[in-house]
Scaffold this active site. Structure first.
Site, PDB file in Angstrom:
ATOM      1  N   LYS A 261      43.534   3.121 -30.425  1.00 57.69           N
ATOM      2  CA  LYS A 261      44.833   2.871 -31.073  1.00 57.69           C
ATOM      3  C   LYS A 261      44.647   1.959 -32.291  1.00 57.69           C
ATOM      4  O   LYS A 261      45.165   2.228 -33.374  1.00 57.69           O
ATOM      5  CB  LYS A 261      45.790   2.193 -30.078  1.00 57.69           C
ATOM      6  CG  LYS A 261      47.039   1.616 -30.727  1.00 57.69           C
ATOM      7  CD  LYS A 261      47.936   0.891 -29.746  1.00 57.69           C
ATOM      8  CE  LYS A 261      47.543  -0.536 -29.460  1.00 57.69           C
ATOM      9  NZ  LYS A 261      48.066  -1.563 -30.371  1.00 57.69           N
ATOM     10  N   ASN A 262      43.903   0.872 -32.094  1.00 60.79           N
ATOM     11  CA  ASN A 262      43.831  -0.135 -33.152  1.00 60.79           C
ATOM     12  C   ASN A 262      42.920   0.268 -34.303  1.00 60.79           C
ATOM     13  O   ASN A 262      42.845  -0.435 -35.313  1.00 60.79           O
ATOM     14  CB  ASN A 262      43.420  -1.495 -32.574  1.00 60.79           C
ATOM     15  CG  ASN A 262      44.551  -2.086 -31.744  1.00 60.79           C
ATOM     16  OD1 ASN A 262      45.683  -1.592 -31.781  1.00 60.79           O
ATOM     17  ND2 ASN A 262      44.249  -3.131 -30.985  1.00 60.79           N
TER      18      ASN A 262
ATOM     19  N   ARG B 131      54.424  -3.793 -35.185  1.00 56.14           N
ATOM     20  CA  ARG B 131      54.014  -4.721 -36.240  1.00 56.14           C
ATOM     21  C   ARG B 131      52.968  -4.131 -37.180  1.00 56.14           C
ATOM     22  O   ARG B 131      52.908  -4.486 -38.350  1.00 56.14           O
ATOM     23  CB  ARG B 131      53.433  -5.981 -35.619  1.00 56.14           C
ATOM     24  CG  ARG B 131      54.371  -6.750 -34.770  1.00 56.14           C
ATOM     25  CD  ARG B 131      53.642  -7.935 -34.219  1.00 56.14           C
ATOM     26  NE  ARG B 131      52.847  -8.554 -35.280  1.00 56.14           N
ATOM     27  CZ  ARG B 131      53.326  -9.354 -36.212  1.00 56.14           C
ATOM     28  NH1 ARG B 131      54.583  -9.687 -36.207  1.00 56.14           N
ATOM     29  NH2 ARG B 131      52.545  -9.848 -37.156  1.00 56.14           N
TER      30      ARG B 131
ATOM     31  N   CYS C 178      56.712 -11.250 -31.779  1.00 56.45           N
ATOM     32  CA  CYS C 178      56.634 -10.304 -30.668  1.00 56.45           C
ATOM     33  C   CYS C 178      56.313 -11.065 -29.391  1.00 56.45           C
ATOM     34  O   CYS C 178      56.147 -12.281 -29.423  1.00 56.45           O
ATOM     35  CB  CYS C 178      55.629  -9.198 -30.950  1.00 56.45           C
ATOM     36  SG  CYS C 178      53.948  -9.691 -30.710  1.00 56.45           S
TER      37      CYS C 178
ATOM     38  N   ARG D 222      52.965 -14.301 -34.762  1.00 58.66           N
ATOM     39  CA  ARG D 222      52.194 -13.343 -35.560  1.00 58.66           C
ATOM     40  C   ARG D 222      52.659 -13.193 -37.010  1.00 58.66           C
ATOM     41  O   ARG D 222      53.099 -12.124 -37.433  1.00 58.66           O
ATOM     42  CB  ARG D 222      52.169 -11.974 -34.848  1.00 58.66           C
ATOM     43  CG  ARG D 222      51.596 -12.078 -33.454  1.00 58.66           C
ATOM     44  CD  ARG D 222      51.572 -10.773 -32.729  1.00 58.66           C
ATOM     45  NE  ARG D 222      50.552  -9.860 -33.208  1.00 58.66           N
ATOM     46  CZ  ARG D 222      50.358  -8.647 -32.707  1.00 58.66           C
ATOM     47  NH1 ARG D 222      51.112  -8.207 -31.734  1.00 58.66           N
ATOM     48  NH2 ARG D 222      49.409  -7.873 -33.182  1.00 58.66           N
ATOM     49  N   PRO D 223      52.526 -14.268 -37.792  1.00 62.49           N
ATOM     50  CA  PRO D 223      52.907 -14.165 -39.210  1.00 62.49           C
ATOM     51  C   PRO D 223      51.953 -13.260 -39.997  1.00 62.49           C
ATOM     52  O   PRO D 223      50.878 -12.907 -39.507  1.00 62.49           O
ATOM     53  CB  PRO D 223      52.789 -15.614 -39.713  1.00 62.49           C
ATOM     54  CG  PRO D 223      51.890 -16.303 -38.754  1.00 62.49           C
ATOM     55  CD  PRO D 223      52.009 -15.595 -37.432  1.00 62.49           C
ATOM     56  N   VAL D 224      52.355 -12.879 -41.223  1.00 66.80           N
ATOM     57  CA  VAL D 224      51.485 -12.057 -42.092  1.00 66.80           C
ATOM     58  C   VAL D 224      51.196 -12.793 -43.405  1.00 66.80           C
ATOM     59  O   VAL D 224      50.919 -12.179 -44.421  1.00 66.80           O
ATOM     60  CB  VAL D 224      52.086 -10.649 -42.363  1.00 66.80           C
ATOM     61  CG1 VAL D 224      52.099  -9.808 -41.107  1.00 66.80           C
ATOM     62  CG2 VAL D 224      53.491 -10.746 -42.960  1.00 66.80           C
TER      63      VAL D 224
ATOM     64  N   GLN E  94      48.683 -14.379 -44.438  1.00 64.44           N
ATOM     65  CA  GLN E  94      47.350 -14.169 -45.031  1.00 64.44           C
ATOM     66  C   GLN E  94      47.299 -12.871 -45.832  1.00 64.44           C
ATOM     67  O   GLN E  94      46.636 -12.802 -46.868  1.00 64.44           O
ATOM     68  CB  GLN E  94      46.271 -14.145 -43.944  1.00 64.44           C
ATOM     69  CG  GLN E  94      46.126 -15.450 -43.205  1.00 64.44           C
ATOM     70  CD  GLN E  94      45.719 -16.589 -44.134  1.00 64.44           C
ATOM     71  OE1 GLN E  94      44.734 -16.487 -44.852  1.00 64.44           O
ATOM     72  NE2 GLN E  94      46.507 -17.643 -44.142  1.00 64.44           N
TER      73      GLN E  94
ATOM     74  N   ASP F 141      42.466  -8.711 -26.187  1.00 60.70           N
ATOM     75  CA  ASP F 141      43.095  -7.508 -25.621  1.00 60.70           C
ATOM     76  C   ASP F 141      42.544  -7.144 -24.243  1.00 60.70           C
ATOM     77  O   ASP F 141      43.049  -6.216 -23.608  1.00 60.70           O
ATOM     78  CB  ASP F 141      42.934  -6.316 -26.585  1.00 60.70           C
ATOM     79  CG  ASP F 141      43.755  -6.490 -27.847  1.00 60.70           C
ATOM     80  OD1 ASP F 141      44.640  -7.359 -27.865  1.00 60.70           O
ATOM     81  OD2 ASP F 141      43.499  -5.751 -28.819  1.00 60.70           O
TER      82      ASP F 141
ATOM     83  N   ARG G 152      52.746   2.706 -25.315  1.00 56.12           N
ATOM     84  CA  ARG G 152      52.412   2.428 -26.719  1.00 56.12           C
ATOM     85  C   ARG G 152      50.911   2.511 -26.957  1.00 56.12           C
ATOM     86  O   ARG G 152      50.490   2.765 -28.085  1.00 56.12           O
ATOM     87  CB  ARG G 152      52.887   1.022 -27.098  1.00 56.12           C
ATOM     88  CG  ARG G 152      54.378   0.897 -27.168  1.00 56.12           C
ATOM     89  CD  ARG G 152      54.755  -0.465 -27.684  1.00 56.12           C
ATOM     90  NE  ARG G 152      53.986  -0.765 -28.891  1.00 56.12           N
ATOM     91  CZ  ARG G 152      53.820  -1.977 -29.389  1.00 56.12           C
ATOM     92  NH1 ARG G 152      54.342  -3.010 -28.800  1.00 56.12           N
ATOM     93  NH2 ARG G 152      53.126  -2.162 -30.497  1.00 56.12           N
TER      94      ARG G 152
END
Ligand code: EPU
Length: 422
Positions: A22-23, A92, A116, A121-123, A125, A307, A399
């Site tokens: 998935k990732n 996200r 979440c 979990r900011p973005v 960067q 994970d 998911r």
């Protein structure tokens, strides 16, 4: 909302075929936006998150189709550079379209993902790096509006991430691939999914060196072409099924996978008493004893992956001693603890540290899935527990785990999906 009814206790044993990761699939799908000619991606898992991203990309006017495990994408009909809140809020990783849109079309408007279940979990960067490449970024009404500098192309730069970020590294290498000049990126994530993305970008014509190291150098090119590429196997799905063997004195053979992607996890499984054997594309875990306790701290690759934290914790619950787990990546990734305790575990959390006292058995109970990986730890624990456990909110598991109940059934788990709308 669907639920799983699991009747334990089962010995988890048999063969399971691992799907594409998935990732890795999500950034590879986003990367398709960069290509001027059609791209074909194989080994794409059928998952809710994949469907969401395909809808998001199709919403831009792009012709993107999934048939079986193959996705084809032709970007020539793109007519907008917009990612709406309705879709982004459900996943996200949607933020990964920002880099490709900005790099290729010079503009993008992407909803800012919210927090979440596992953390804020900011973005920041991602955005900081785009600004360093000359982009003008504003956040208005919950949307990131990004504009490339005059001339329409991002400009290569030297940028070092303040912390290791998988999504940040992915977004920025995609953007840098089409930037004007050379970008030197420091403190990059080393996860196999980042490497997979970099390899696909190279297949599309990108010039990247240092792939798989902390410093990547990307010499921007004017255009990228479509390619044919296959998604790397899912190391977390692999580890999740192998974990079932360790919890139930079982024997699981995972096929179509890659042991090289998983060695931080396999080392811990061996320390817990499992016999691990591997071949070119398979891994077998055999367990004949009660698990031994271990201490783990989650870290960026090649450390122990966050994970796999919940699944490893579920094994520790049954160990013949006390294990200590430290979660370093996300601030709130212990939501499964009260649920595992409902199944008879003995876990205490203090900040980032969980102390897990081994018990002999899980006991069946109704529990609630809280996030994707947490769900899998509960499914495995419920399979090991004697009696019937009802697991609620399993949309989380859909998911990220393809065909989960059939794969579990093939491993001997007595599992039934209950549709509560029926
Ligand atoms: N972070 C920031 N600022 C940023 C980016 C990240 O503070 O701009 C922080 C995050 O809040 C977090 C840490 O840095 O505390 C690491 O976040 P990262 O960016 O590495 O995570 P991600 O890209 O959002 C991916 C996976 C996650 C996985 C993490 C860590 C995808 C789609 N998601 O998330 O997968 O846990 O890397 O390995 O690739 C899952 O599959 O269950 C899952 C959550």
């Amino acid at each position: 909302m669907d639920q799983f009814l699991i009747t334990g206790s089962s010995r988890i044993a048999g063969e399971v075929t691992i799907s594409g990761a998935k990732n890795a699939a999500l950034p590879l799908l986003a990367a398709m936006i960069l290509a001027e000619t059609p791209t074909t991606l194989h080994n794409v898992p059928s998952l809710q998150d994949v469907r969401t991203l395909i809808r998001l990309i199709a919403g831009m006017g792009i012709d993107i189709q999934k048939q079986g495990d193959t996705v084809t994408c032709d970007t020539k009909s793109i007519d907008n550079f917009y990612a709406p809140y309705d879709l982004v809020k459900t996943m996200r990783a949607s933020i990964l379209v920002l880099g490709p849109l900005l790099a290729r079309f010079g503009e993008a408007e992407v909803s800012l993902p919210g927090g979440c279940a596992i953390g804020s979990r900011p973005v920041d960067q991602h955005l900081k790096a785009f600004e360093a490449m000359g982009a003008h970024i504003t956040v208005e009404n919950g949307y990131v509006k990004a504009q490339a500098p005059k001339g329409g192309r991002l400009i290569g730069c030297n940028f070092s991430f303040d912390m290791i970020t998988v999504g940040g590294t992915e977004n920025v290498i995609m953007a840098a691939a089409l930037a004007k000049g050379t970008t030197v990126l420091g403190n990059c994530a080393l996860e196999p999914e980042v490497v997979d993305l970099a390899n696909m970008l190279v297949a599309m014509g990108a010039k990247i060196s240092g792939i798989g190291t902390a410093t990547m150098t990307i010499e921007g090119v004017e255009r990228l072409q479509g390619c044919e590429y296959s998604v790397v196997p899912d190391r977390i799905e692999t580890g999740s099924y192998l974990a079932g063997a360790l919890m139930t004195r079982g024997d699981v053979l995972a096929k179509k996978t890659n042991a090289a992607l998983l060695y931080p996890v396999l080392e811990k499984f061996e320390a817990m008493g499992a016999t691990i054997t591997t071949g070119e594309d398979w891994i077998r875990a055999q367990m004949t004893v009660r698990p031994h306790p271990v201490d783990i701290r989650t870290q960026p690759h090649p450390g122990f992956p966050t994970d796999m934290q919940a699944q490893l914790m579920a094994i520790c619950c049954l160990a013949d001693g006390t294990s200590t787990i430290i979660e370093n990546i996300f601030e709130n990734r212990y939501m499964h603890v009260p649920e595992l305790n409902r199944l008879g575990a003995s876990i205490q959390v203090d900040g980032h540290t969980a102390v897990v006292k081994g018990v002999e058995h899980f006991t069946a109970a109704p529990v609630m899935a809280t996030d994707l990986r947490a769900s899998m730890s509960l499914v495995m624990a419920a399979s090991a527990a004697e009696g019937e456990s009802l697991i609620d909110r399993i949309y989380h598991i859909d998911r990220g785990y393809e065909d989960v109940e059939n794969k579990l059934r093939a491993l001997g788990v007595n599992i039934e999906r209950i549709n509560t709308n029926d």
